[in-house]
Design a protein around this motif. Structure first.
Motif, PDB file in Angstrom:
ATOM      1  N   VAL A  20       0.840  -1.198   0.000  1.00 45.31           N
ATOM      2  CA  VAL A  20       0.000   0.000   0.000  1.00 45.31           C
ATOM      3  C   VAL A  20       0.876   1.250   0.000  1.00 45.31           C
ATOM      4  O   VAL A  20       1.828   1.365   0.772  1.00 45.31           O
ATOM      5  CB  VAL A  20      -0.950   0.004   1.211  1.00 45.31           C
ATOM      6  CG1 VAL A  20      -1.794   1.276   1.217  1.00 45.31           C
ATOM      7  CG2 VAL A  20      -1.839  -1.227   1.189  1.00 45.31           C
ATOM      8  N   ARG A  21       0.549   2.212  -0.867  1.00 42.42           N
ATOM      9  CA  ARG A  21       1.299   3.456  -0.987  1.00 42.42           C
ATOM     10  C   ARG A  21       0.385   4.639  -0.656  1.00 42.42           C
ATOM     11  O   ARG A  21      -0.677   4.798  -1.263  1.00 42.42           O
ATOM     12  CB  ARG A  21       1.862   3.620  -2.394  1.00 42.42           C
ATOM     13  CG  ARG A  21       2.769   2.473  -2.837  1.00 42.42           C
ATOM     14  CD  ARG A  21       3.309   2.707  -4.251  1.00 42.42           C
ATOM     15  NE  ARG A  21       2.219   2.862  -5.230  1.00 42.42           N
ATOM     16  CZ  ARG A  21       1.580   1.867  -5.806  1.00 42.42           C
ATOM     17  NH1 ARG A  21       1.885   0.613  -5.490  1.00 42.42           N
ATOM     18  NH2 ARG A  21       0.638   2.101  -6.695  1.00 42.42           N
ATOM     19  N   LEU A  22       0.796   5.465   0.304  1.00 35.23           N
ATOM     20  CA  LEU A  22       0.084   6.693   0.661  1.00 35.23           C
ATOM     21  C   LEU A  22       1.002   7.866   0.324  1.00 35.23           C
ATOM     22  O   LEU A  22       2.078   8.011   0.896  1.00 35.23           O
ATOM     23  CB  LEU A  22      -0.265   6.696   2.156  1.00 35.23           C
ATOM     24  CG  LEU A  22      -0.810   8.003   2.760  1.00 35.23           C
ATOM     25  CD1 LEU A  22      -2.028   8.499   1.996  1.00 35.23           C
ATOM     26  CD2 LEU A  22      -1.133   7.809   4.237  1.00 35.23           C
ATOM     27  N   ARG A  23       0.568   8.701  -0.622  1.00 33.58           N
ATOM     28  CA  ARG A  23       1.408   9.795  -1.092  1.00 33.58           C
ATOM     29  C   ARG A  23       0.723  11.136  -0.851  1.00 33.58           C
ATOM     30  O   ARG A  23      -0.502  11.277  -1.022  1.00 33.58           O
ATOM     31  CB  ARG A  23       1.701   9.633  -2.586  1.00 33.58           C
ATOM     32  CG  ARG A  23       2.614   8.454  -2.914  1.00 33.58           C
ATOM     33  CD  ARG A  23       2.870   8.377  -4.407  1.00 33.58           C
ATOM     34  NE  ARG A  23       1.666   8.013  -5.137  1.00 33.58           N
ATOM     35  CZ  ARG A  23       1.493   8.183  -6.442  1.00 33.58           C
ATOM     36  NH1 ARG A  23       2.453   8.737  -7.165  1.00 33.58           N
ATOM     37  NH2 ARG A  23       0.380   7.803  -7.039  1.00 33.58           N
ATOM     38  N   LEU A  24       1.512  12.129  -0.441  1.00 30.83           N
ATOM     39  CA  LEU A  24       1.062  13.509  -0.284  1.00 30.83           C
ATOM     40  C   LEU A  24       1.811  14.339  -1.310  1.00 30.83           C
ATOM     41  O   LEU A  24       3.028  14.468  -1.247  1.00 30.83           O
ATOM     42  CB  LEU A  24       1.353  14.015   1.133  1.00 30.83           C
ATOM     43  CG  LEU A  24       0.804  13.153   2.277  1.00 30.83           C
ATOM     44  CD1 LEU A  24       1.221  13.728   3.627  1.00 30.83           C
ATOM     45  CD2 LEU A  24      -0.720  13.039   2.190  1.00 30.83           C
ATOM     46  N   LEU A  25       1.066  14.894  -2.278  1.00 28.25           N
ATOM     47  CA  LEU A  25       1.682  15.557  -3.422  1.00 28.25           C
ATOM     48  C   LEU A  25       1.313  17.043  -3.468  1.00 28.25           C
ATOM     49  O   LEU A  25       0.216  17.420  -3.069  1.00 28.25           O
ATOM     50  CB  LEU A  25       1.231  14.868  -4.716  1.00 28.25           C
ATOM     51  CG  LEU A  25       1.533  13.358  -4.792  1.00 28.25           C
ATOM     52  CD1 LEU A  25       0.878  12.749  -6.032  1.00 28.25           C
ATOM     53  CD2 LEU A  25       3.030  13.115  -4.807  1.00 28.25           C
ATOM     54  N   ALA A  67      -0.932   2.086   5.880  1.00 32.37           N
ATOM     55  CA  ALA A  67       0.108   3.059   5.535  1.00 32.37           C
ATOM     56  C   ALA A  67      -0.177   4.351   6.273  1.00 32.37           C
ATOM     57  O   ALA A  67      -1.310   4.609   6.694  1.00 32.37           O
ATOM     58  CB  ALA A  67       0.157   3.300   4.028  1.00 32.37           C
ATOM     59  N   GLU A  68       0.851   5.182   6.441  1.00 34.25           N
ATOM     60  CA  GLU A  68       0.669   6.497   7.056  1.00 34.25           C
ATOM     61  C   GLU A  68       1.707   7.467   6.511  1.00 34.25           C
ATOM     62  O   GLU A  68       2.739   7.066   5.975  1.00 34.25           O
ATOM     63  CB  GLU A  68       0.767   6.427   8.579  1.00 34.25           C
ATOM     64  CG  GLU A  68       2.130   6.030   9.102  1.00 34.25           C
ATOM     65  CD  GLU A  68       2.209   6.066  10.622  1.00 34.25           C
ATOM     66  OE1 GLU A  68       3.254   5.633  11.132  1.00 34.25           O
ATOM     67  OE2 GLU A  68       1.251   6.528  11.272  1.00 34.25           O
ATOM     68  N   ALA A  69       1.415   8.752   6.618  1.00 33.42           N
ATOM     69  CA  ALA A  69       2.340   9.808   6.216  1.00 33.42           C
ATOM     70  C   ALA A  69       1.997  11.052   7.012  1.00 33.42           C
ATOM     71  O   ALA A  69       0.838  11.263   7.398  1.00 33.42           O
ATOM     72  CB  ALA A  69       2.244  10.086   4.720  1.00 33.42           C
ATOM     73  N   THR A  70       2.989  11.890   7.284  1.00 34.12           N
ATOM     74  CA  THR A  70       2.784  13.108   8.053  1.00 34.12           C
ATOM     75  C   THR A  70       2.924  14.333   7.162  1.00 34.12           C
ATOM     76  O   THR A  70       3.924  14.488   6.459  1.00 34.12           O
ATOM     77  CB  THR A  70       3.788  13.207   9.222  1.00 34.12           C
ATOM     78  OG1 THR A  70       3.590  12.100  10.098  1.00 34.12           O
ATOM     79  CG2 THR A  70       3.588  14.502  10.001  1.00 34.12           C
ATOM     80  N   ASN A  71       1.908  15.177   7.197  1.00 41.43           N
ATOM     81  CA  ASN A  71       1.896  16.427   6.448  1.00 41.43           C
ATOM     82  C   ASN A  71       2.369  17.551   7.377  1.00 41.43           C
ATOM     83  O   ASN A  71       1.743  17.836   8.394  1.00 41.43           O
ATOM     84  CB  ASN A  71       0.477  16.698   5.956  1.00 41.43           C
ATOM     85  CG  ASN A  71       0.354  17.908   5.051  1.00 41.43           C
ATOM     86  OD1 ASN A  71      -0.738  18.414   4.848  1.00 41.43           O
ATOM     87  ND2 ASN A  71       1.444  18.402   4.497  1.00 41.43           N
ATOM     88  N   GLU A  72       3.491  18.182   7.025  1.00 39.66           N
ATOM     89  CA  GLU A  72       4.039  19.288   7.809  1.00 39.66           C
ATOM     90  C   GLU A  72       3.596  20.593   7.162  1.00 39.66           C
ATOM     91  O   GLU A  72       4.055  20.972   6.085  1.00 39.66           O
ATOM     92  CB  GLU A  72       5.564  19.190   7.841  1.00 39.66           C
ATOM     93  CG  GLU A  72       6.225  20.228   8.723  1.00 39.66           C
ATOM     94  CD  GLU A  72       7.739  20.112   8.713  1.00 39.66           C
ATOM     95  OE1 GLU A  72       8.384  20.743   9.552  1.00 39.66           O
ATOM     96  OE2 GLU A  72       8.271  19.373   7.845  1.00 39.66           O
TER      97      GLU A  72
END
Length: 434
Positions: A15-20, A133-138
Motif C-alpha cells: 500500500v502506498r500513501l502519497r502527499l503531493l 500506511a501512514e504519512a505526516t503532512n508538515e
C-alpha cells in the motif's frame, strides 16, 4: 525545531500513501492525497489526526473505495461516509473535530508547524482497522526566509513578519481577535505571500483585557507609525485586516487615522462595540452594549449571541456607528450569512448603504451563504463552537463545515488580491516559495 516526516511511510509493502507535490507545504496550501497498491474495489478508511498549540487533539475520517486498479485519489474520488461525503480533496483537514467539546483550533505560534498524520486502515466505520500506511503532512505558517521579530516598544505588544528580500513590500496591520491577545497565524501567512505584517494585541500591554474599561485609538496610531517606519515598506499607505470585534476597530482606524489605504473587515459590526473608544484623551465613540437577556441556550451547552446586540440603526445607538464615510482608503467587507455571533451580513449591508448615501464607491463586498463567524486562512479545522471570553461561556459560531471551508479558500485569495491592488509598490510583491 521542525519535525519532518518523509512523504511515504508504509505499514504494508504493497500500500502506498502519497502527499503531493510534497509532504511539506504551507498551512494555506492544498495537498493531493493518493493511495495505491490496494486490491481492486477495496474499501478503506482514511484518517487524519493532529493537535493544536494547547495539546487539544483533533481528528477526522472518511471511507473510500479503490478503483479497479486499486487506487484512490482524494482530488477526484468521493468519500462514502465518515466526517464528510462526496469529493472533497481537503476534507480530512477542514472536517477535523476536537476530542473535547467546544474547543477552538488554537494554532498561534508561527514557528511551530501544523503536523497532520494521515493514515489508511482496512475496512470502514469507526472501528480502528489494521493500519496499511501512514504519512505526516508538515504544514508551515512561515515560508523560508520570512523573519519573525517580537515587538515590545512603547505600548506596542506584537510581532513583525517580514518577507525575504529587500522589498519594497506592501505593509499590513493585522488586528486579530483572540480574546484580545496576540495571534500570529494569519500575519505569518500574509508575510509568506509577500506582505510586511505587524500583528498586535488589541489591548497592548494588558493582553488579556483584564480591567479594561476603554480602548484607545492612540495605540493603533502608534502601531501604524511603527509599521510605516520599517525598512522594506514600499506601499504609499498601510492596509488593515480584522475579524470579529477588531472589525469595528479597523473601521475606526480607517476613518480617523491618516495613511490607511485598504481595510479588510471580516464578520464585524458597523458600530463600536463593548468598550468606548477614546482618542487623545477624549471619547470619540460610545460603546454599543450587549443585552445578555437575549442569549439563547442550546442542548450542546453553547449559547447563541446573535440577537444580543441592539439595533445599530436605532436612534439611541447611532452615536456608536463608525463614520466610515470619512475614510479615504478602500474597504473590503466580508460577511458570513450564518454568523451566529452577531448579524454580520446586516451590518455589511448597512455600511454599503451608508457609503452609497454619501456618494462613495471605495468599497467591495462579499457574503458567504452557509459560512460561520470564524473565517480564517483555509485548511484548518472548522470551529462550530468555543469559549467566548466576553460572554464567559461557549458560543455557537454558526456555519456548515463544507460551505465554511469553501468560503475560507475564496476569501483568503480575495484578501491578498485586494491588498495587492490598493497597496501598490514600485514592484509587485514577490512570489513566496518554501
Amino acid at each position: 525545531m521542525f519535525f519532518f516526516s518523509p512523504n511515504l511511510q508504509n505499514m504494508s509493502s504493497q500500500v502506498r500513501l502519497r502527499l503531493l507535490p510534497s509532504a511539506r507545504c504551507l498551512f494555506d496550501e492544498p495537498v493531493q492525497v493518493k493511495l495505491g497498491g490496494l486490491r481492486s474495489r477495496q474499501v478503506v478508511t482514511m484518517r487524519a489526526r493532529s493537535s493544536d498549540d494547547r495539546g487539544v487533539e483533533f481528528s477526522s475520517s472518511a471511507c473510500y473505495r479503490a478503483d479497479g486498479d486499486g487506487e484512490v485519489d482524494l482530488d477526484t474520488d468521493p468519500s462514502l461516509g465518515g466526517s464528510y461525503v462526496g469529493v472533497e480533496p481537503m476534507g480530512l483537514l477542514w472536517s477535523m473535530r476536537p476530542h473535547t467539546l467546544h474547543k477552538f483550533f488554537y494554532k498561534n505560534k508561527a514557528l511551530n508547524p501544523h503536523l497532520v498524520k494521515f493514515s489508511v486502515h482496512q475496512g470502514e466505520g469507526e472501528g480502528e482497522g489494521r493500519m496499511l500506511a501512514e504519512a505526516t503532512n508538515e504544514r508551515l505558517l512561515m515560508g523560508d526566509g520570512v523573519s519573525r521579530v517580537p515587538v515590545q516598544q512603547g505600548n506596542l505588544r506584537g510581532v513583525l513578519f517580514t518577507p525575504p528580500g529587500g522589498g519594497p513590500f506592501p505593509a499590513v496591520l493585522d488586528l486579530y481577535t483572540l480574546g484580545g491577545g496576540l495571534s500570529e497565524k494569519r500575519a505569518a501567512l500574509l508575510a509568506t505571500r509577500g506582505f510586511l505584517v505587524l500583528t498586535v494585541s488589541l489591548y497592548g500591554r494588558d493582553e488579556q483585557a483584564k480591567n479594561i474599561t476603554e480602548i484607545h485609538l492612540d495605540y493603533f496610531e502608534e502601531a501604524l507609525e511603527f509599521l510605516k517606519k520599517q525598512d522594506g515598506v514600499g506601499s504609499r499607505g498601510v492596509g488593515v485586516v480584522s475579524l470579529s470585534k477588531s472589525g469595528d476597530l479597523a473601521l475606526s482606524v480607517a476613518s480617523y487615522l491618516p495613511g490607511v489605504e485598504a481595510t479588510v473587515w471580516i464578520n464585524g459590526c458597523s458600530a463600536n462595540t463593548a468598550l468606548p473608544l477614546h482618542y487623545r484623551n477624549s471619547q470619540i465613540l460610545p460603546a454599543l452594549k450587549f443585552e445578555p437577556k437575549k442569549i439563547v441556550s442550546t442542548a450542546s451547552g453553547a449559547v447563541i449571541t446573535k440577537h444580543c446586540v441592539p439595533s445599530t440603526l436605532a436612534e439611541e445607538n447611532r452615536d456608536a456607528l463608525v463614520p466610515i464615510e470619512r475614510a479615504t482608503g478602500h474597504f473590503l467587507f466580508a460577511a458570513a450569512e450564518d454568523d451566529q455571533n452577531w448579524d454580520s451580513k446586516s451590518y455589511m449591508d448597512q455600511m454599503v448603504d451608508r457609503l452609497k448615501t454619501h456618494g462613495k464607491d471605495n468599497y467591495e463586498s462579499v457574503s458567504y451563504p452557509g459560512a460561520g463567524h470564524f473565517l480564517e486562512p483555509p485548511y484548518g479545522p472548522y470551529c462550530p463552537s468555543s469559549f467566548h471570553s466576553m460572554v464567559g461561556r461557549p458560543v455557537l459560531w454558526g456555519g456548515e463545515p463544507r460551505a465554511h471551508a469553501a468560503a475560507e479558500v475564496h476569501l483568503w485569495r480575495k484578501i491578498q488580491d485586494f491588498f495587492t491592488t490598493h497597496l501598490r509598490c514600485d514592484i509587485s510583491p514577490p512570489e513566496s516559495k518554501l
